[in-house]
Structures are given as C-alpha cells and as structure tokens.
Motif scaffolding. Structure first.
Motif, PDB file in Angstrom:
ATOM      1  N   GLY A  53      48.088  77.749  45.345  1.00 32.88           N
ATOM      2  CA  GLY A  53      46.819  78.448  45.529  1.00 32.88           C
ATOM      3  C   GLY A  53      45.684  77.482  45.235  1.00 32.88           C
ATOM      4  O   GLY A  53      45.881  76.461  44.559  1.00 32.88           O
ATOM      5  N   ILE A  54      44.502  77.804  45.711  1.00 30.98           N
ATOM      6  CA  ILE A  54      43.327  76.941  45.544  1.00 30.98           C
ATOM      7  C   ILE A  54      42.377  77.604  44.549  1.00 30.98           C
ATOM      8  O   ILE A  54      42.093  78.808  44.643  1.00 30.98           O
ATOM      9  N   LEU A  55      41.897  76.823  43.588  1.00 29.14           N
ATOM     10  CA  LEU A  55      40.957  77.321  42.584  1.00 29.14           C
ATOM     11  C   LEU A  55      39.537  77.085  43.097  1.00 29.14           C
ATOM     12  O   LEU A  55      39.107  75.940  43.249  1.00 29.14           O
ATOM     13  N   CYS A  56      38.847  78.164  43.372  1.00 28.55           N
ATOM     14  CA  CYS A  56      37.486  78.078  43.918  1.00 28.55           C
ATOM     15  C   CYS A  56      36.495  78.682  42.929  1.00 28.55           C
ATOM     16  O   CYS A  56      36.823  79.607  42.184  1.00 28.55           O
ATOM     17  N   GLY A  57      35.295  78.164  42.945  1.00 27.00           N
ATOM     18  CA  GLY A  57      34.291  78.675  42.007  1.00 27.00           C
ATOM     19  C   GLY A  57      32.912  78.167  42.331  1.00 27.00           C
ATOM     20  O   GLY A  57      32.587  77.853  43.482  1.00 27.00           O
ATOM     21  N   THR A  58      32.105  78.053  41.301  1.00 27.90           N
ATOM     22  CA  THR A  58      30.725  77.638  41.481  1.00 27.90           C
ATOM     23  C   THR A  58      30.256  76.912  40.235  1.00 27.90           C
ATOM     24  O   THR A  58      30.942  76.902  39.207  1.00 27.90           O
ATOM     25  N   ALA A  59      29.082  76.322  40.348  1.00 29.39           N
ATOM     26  CA  ALA A  59      28.456  75.634  39.214  1.00 29.39           C
ATOM     27  C   ALA A  59      27.230  76.416  38.786  1.00 29.39           C
ATOM     28  O   ALA A  59      26.417  76.821  39.619  1.00 29.39           O
ATOM     29  N   VAL A  60      27.098  76.617  37.487  1.00 28.07           N
ATOM     30  CA  VAL A  60      25.920  77.275  36.907  1.00 28.07           C
ATOM     31  C   VAL A  60      25.574  76.532  35.623  1.00 28.07           C
ATOM     32  O   VAL A  60      26.422  76.376  34.740  1.00 28.07           O
ATOM     33  N   ASN A  61      24.351  76.052  35.529  1.00 29.16           N
ATOM     34  CA  ASN A  61      23.880  75.358  34.321  1.00 29.16           C
ATOM     35  C   ASN A  61      24.766  74.175  33.938  1.00 29.16           C
ATOM     36  O   ASN A  61      25.072  73.952  32.767  1.00 29.16           O
ATOM     37  N   ASN A  62      25.205  73.434  34.954  1.00 31.08           N
ATOM     38  CA  ASN A  62      26.015  72.226  34.739  1.00 31.08           C
ATOM     39  C   ASN A  62      27.391  72.523  34.169  1.00 31.08           C
ATOM     40  O   ASN A  62      28.027  71.664  33.568  1.00 31.08           O
ATOM     41  N   ALA A  63      27.881  73.737  34.369  1.00 29.25           N
ATOM     42  CA  ALA A  63      29.253  74.097  34.026  1.00 29.25           C
ATOM     43  C   ALA A  63      29.903  74.692  35.264  1.00 29.25           C
ATOM     44  O   ALA A  63      29.222  75.244  36.135  1.00 29.25           O
ATOM     45  N   LEU A  64      31.220  74.585  35.361  1.00 23.51           N
ATOM     46  CA  LEU A  64      31.972  75.053  36.521  1.00 23.51           C
ATOM     47  C   LEU A  64      32.770  76.290  36.142  1.00 23.51           C
ATOM     48  O   LEU A  64      33.387  76.338  35.071  1.00 23.51           O
ATOM     49  N   PHE A  65      32.782  77.284  37.040  1.00 25.88           N
ATOM     50  CA  PHE A  65      33.427  78.561  36.751  1.00 25.88           C
ATOM     51  C   PHE A  65      34.343  78.924  37.918  1.00 25.88           C
ATOM     52  O   PHE A  65      33.885  79.068  39.056  1.00 25.88           O
TER      53      PHE A  65
END
Length: 573
Positions: free
Chosen positions: A412-424
């Motif tokens: 599976g692929i782990l997808c997310g976003t960046a907020v305030n220089n952290a990745l989620f």
C-alpha cells in the motif's frame, strides 16, 4: 501537553544558498521513470503547500528543484523515449508556467528578508564588538544551529516548536487545516472548476491576498515611522527644562490667539480651537458645552389642562363624577407639572462626562508555527516529523489478509500532506499491483498519481507484507525505498511480518552509506548481496522522526479493479 518554544535559527538563507541546495540531489537513471514522476509530483505539491503557508524559502527550493528535474533531467531518462514516457513528461512541462511565476514572485521576498537580516546583523555585530573585551570570544554555534542554518524551512520568521513535546497540538492543527483544505476543494468542484483551473485560482488567490497584506504592512510601517518622527521632534523641542516651560507658554499663547470666533445660525458666537500636534496628549472634549451649541433648548412640559364645567352640570359632585380620568404617566419618564421659571429654562441638565476610550488596537495576526526537524540524517540533512496513524497497520493487514493466507505479498502507499513543516499520513492508498510470494509490483501508476493530484496528496512512503519471511528490508526493498527517498528523505518503509516477532518495523535508508550505495548498485538480480553494512535503520521516535498517534484520522482508498466497496473511511480517536 505544554508547548515549548525554540529560538529561531541564526539567520535566513540567501537565494544563492537555496539555489545551491536545490541542486544537491543525485540523479540516477537506474531508478524507474515512474518513480521519478512520482517524486516530481510530490515535490510540486510540497512547493504549493509551503507557498500557501508563507514559508517562502522552502517553497523556492522545492519549485527550483522541480524545474531542474522536469526541464533538465527527465528527458535524459532511457524510458523518456517511450510513448508513455513522452506523454508523462509533456504533462509535467505544462505546469512550468505556474512554477516560473511563483519563482519570480518568491525571489524578491527572500532577497528582501536576507538583506534586512544582513543589515541588522551588521549593527548587532558592531554593538557586540564595542561591548566585548579582548578576553571574551563568541560562543561556537551548537549542532542544532549549524543544521538549522542549512534548512530553508526554518529560515522564515516563525515560532519553532518541538513536535515530540507537542504531538497533540501538531495533530490538532493539522486536522483543522486538512478539513479546511477539503472544504475548499469540495466547494470548488461543486462550482464545476477543473483541477488545473482550481490550482491556478488557488495560487493566483494567494498572491492577490499576499499583495494586500504587503500593502497593509507598508501602511503600518509608514504610520509607525510618522509616530516615531513626531516623538523625535517632541524630544528635540524640549532639550532643557527652561526651554520646555518657555515652549509650553508659547504654545498656550498661540492657542489663544489662534482661537477664532464663529457665529452659529442662531446668532450665538462660538469659538473653535485648532488642535496642536506639538504636544502628544488626547484632545479634551467638553461634552456639555458642545451639546449646548448643537442641541436646541428642550420645550417645557405642558401644564395640566384646566377643567371647564359644562352648562348642564349642577353640583361639585357631578363635576367630579363627570371629569374624564387622567392618563397615567409613563414610568420611564417623570414629568414635572410645575412650569419652569425663565432661569430654569436656560439651564441644561448635567450630563455624565464622556468616557474617552482609546481606539481599539487591531488584532495582531497569529504568528505562524513551524515544527523543527525531529531528527537528522547521517549527513546532517534535516528530517521533518512524520505522524502516522497507529491503526493504519491493522487496517492494512485486514485488507491484505487474503493474500497473507495464500503466502502472497501485498503493498500500500502512504499518502498525506505537510502542515507547519510536519508530515501527516492521512490516506492508505491500495494501488493496482502484481503480487508474488517474494515481491509486489505496483501497476498503472498514472491512476495513482492522478488520484494523489486530485486530492492534493503527497506520497510519503509505502507499506508491505512479508507473509513467509521475518521483518527486514530485502535487497529488492532497498532499491524500491531508494526511489521514494531520493528526493524526500523523510520517506518511510513499513514492513509487516504477522507470523514473526517483531511483527513490524518502520525503516529508512541511511545516508550515508545506504542511499548512495543502493543508487549506485547496478545488479539486476531480484535478490542480491550488498558489500556495505548499515544500509537502513529504524525511524520510530526516539531517535527517529516518526510518531505513531491514535489521534490522527485516516481513510483507505482502493484503486484495484472491482474494489469499489473497499473505499473505507477510518477514523482514530
């Protein structure tokens, strides 16, 4: 959890330094073109996220790196000559107009911040040199300061926080921002706007808002400068006590002479006092006098009507009985039935003094928060914190259970976003794939990239099973991981071995020696030996950069044919 603030790094980075850093990656044609296209997509999305957050140095680095990759390197890949390769590269070229526009607008902002810091630093250094004795020496910068000075994400003005000490805050801020982005995206799609036009409007709207904010800041600076000049002028006007007294006397005399007589419409004379800017004090306002000039004299209350007897009324008792009842007076207003005297008519009721309130201070914009790196690579490159939903592994194993029973791997692929220089990590994406007992190979990568683009998702790593083997990174896994990690050092690989202990591990390649060694490896066999040890390491905090949390929500999206019912929304609480 209490938040601890961390001081800013020593200085912002210059355009030259950021440009040099943007080119510090290793291009390797042995990595499949699909991996480079996936990387290019992630870099572009990252640049847009950092731009919208106002982190201009980091956005500039990412956009510049993206342009180098698309314009100079992708076309040199052996697979770029295939019809699929040509089509994919052409789609990337169509994004360059927006990228160039952003680079042109970001550059003067970064240059201005750097020049401002340089001038301020020169003045600070001059003061230190004057105060410093010959025996004193400046303290050597700490390891963190040395690393931070090379991280453009930390060179913009922001309040730095430690993600490990503020995990709940980081997740809460991220989920609020994610919901806001999702709501904006849904609203745009309901209006029938295409993804390309949506991105164009989003960036254009950002620069429009930035221009307005910049104009407001310039107006504030001008007002501050004007007040400073007035204060300086006042100090210069009063160098000694005698001079201050003479000046004050002169000002009072000039005020009296500058008072002009003005005739009001009712024939009364009034005087107007010109305000003075020489003395910084609030203007006194005589509410009673001003009201007298502007408001007409109130009419005295009417006396009660006298009763006039009618001809047919004979006795006083009849007069009383026939007299109409009086209307009761309103409670809120008390009327004095005694007619006022002429002297009383000229007097105004005393009003309470008007409270002179200071004008409300405009609310200051909340300072932008940035989470400092959670760890560093072996070469000193910073690693942003990665927040991983703790239930994601369980959900993935449930989806892969059929393959696991048959002894087949699955990924599976782990997808997310960046907020305030952290990745989620916020999405577990199940791609089309070909599974064997020892490997799992993704297929139809275009559908995966299209979905990530439509949902503004970054690809942060991958997860796969070892149904018949222990938890480790095989040589095939190392080469796969290098494609993720070559441009995104925070990328992680999760290995699940449900039949063994430990049953899982979260890994990354070391750098050095792991990443450069694997990138230079030309062996073609599926499984082969490497001559170097310490090729990979665990990433969970501490000492790594990955935080598992039950508070982070995520969902599953399955791209496999016939798996429509597997699109599951999974929330952690």
């Amino acid at each position: 959890m209490a938040s601890s603030s961390i001081s800013l790094p020593s200085r912002p980075m210059s355009i030259k330094e950021i440009s040099e850093l943007a080119q510090t990656f290793e291009w390797n044609a042995n990595i499949p073109l699909k991996a480079w296209l996936r990387t290019a997509h992630t870099i572009h999305n990252e640049g847009e996220i950092y731009l919208r957050e106002g982190n201009f140095p980091k956005a500039y680095l990412l956009y510049l790196r993206y342009s180098i990759l698309v314009l100079e390197l992708l076309s040199t890949h052996p697979e770029s000559k295939t019809p699929e390769g040509k089509k994919a590269i052409k789609s990337k070229m169509m994004t360059m107009d927006v990228v160039f526009t952003n680079l042109e607008k970001i550059k003067p902002i970064v240059e201005r911040d750097y020049e401002t810091w340089k001038a301020s630093e020169a003045r600070r250094q001059e003061r230190l040199n004057q105060q410093q004795t010959q025996r004193e020496r400046p303290e050597a910068p700490s390891a963190y300061e040395r690393y931070a000075s090379k991280d453009p994400a930390l060179s913009s003005a922001a309040r730095l926080l430690d993600a490990g000490e503020n995990q709940e805050l980081a997740v809460d801020l991220a989920q609020k921002e994610i919901r806001r982005r999702d709501a904006d995206r849904r609203a745009t799609r309901m209006a029938g706007v295409s993804p390309q036009e949506e991105q164009h409007r989003r960036i254009a709207g950002f620069w429009d808002n930035w221009t307005t904010e910049l104009a407001d800041k310039q107006a504030e600076d001008e007002e501050s400068f004007r007040k400073q000049m007035e204060s300086t002028r006042s100090r210069l006007d009063g160098r000694t006590g005698d001079h201050v007294d003479d000046t004050s006397h002169s000002i009072d005399h000039s005020r009296k002479e500058s008072t002009r007589s003005i005739t009001t419409p009712d024939g009364r004379s009034s005087s107007y006092h010109y305000p003075s800017i020489n003395k910084s004090e609030p203007i006194r306002y005589d509410a009673q006098r001003a009201e007298f000039k502007k408001t007409a004299l109130p009419q005295p209350p009417r006396p009660p009507k006298e009763y006039i007897p009618r001809p047919y009324e004979d006795s006083p008792s009849q007069l009383i009985s026939q007299r109409p009842p009086e209307i009761p007076a309103k409670n809120s207003i008390h009327h004095d039935r005694t007619p006022p005297t002429p002297d009383q008519a000229q007097e105004l009721p005393t009003r309470p003094p008007k409270v002179h309130e200071a004008p409300p201070t405009p609310a200051k914009k909340q300072q932008r928060l940035t989470f400092r790196p959670a760890a560093y690579l072996e070469n000193g490159e910073p690693l942003r914190p990665v927040f991983l939903p703790s239930q994601l592994r369980k959900q993935f194993l449930s989806i892969a259970s059929d393959n696991t029973r048959r002894g087949l791997e699955m990924c599976g692929i782990l997808c997310g976003t960046a907020v305030n220089n952290a990745l989620f990590v916020r999405c577990l994406l199940i791609p089309e794939q070909k599974c064997t007992s020892d490997t799992c190979e993704t297929e139809n990568e275009n559908s995966m990239l299209d979905y990530c683009m439509s949902e503004e998702l970054l690809i942060l790593g991958w997860i796969h099973t070892h149904p018949t083997q222990t938890c480790f990174m095989s040589s095939r896994d190392l080469h796969t991981q290098s494609g993720y990690q070559v441009m995104l050092p925070e990328s992680i690989a999760i290995v699940c071995a449900p039949k063994f202990q430990p049953s899982y591990g979260i890994f990354r390649l070391t750098n050095p020696p792991g990443l450069p060694h694997v990138l230079q490896c030309t062996q073609k066999a599926t499984f082969h030996q490497h001559a170097v040890d310490n090729l990979y390491t665990e990433t969970e905090h501490p000492p790594g950069h990955v935080y598992e949390t039950e508070k982070l929500e995520f969902y599953v999206h399955d791209l496999r044919p016939g798996a429509r019912n597997n699109n599951i929304q999974q929330k952690n609480f």
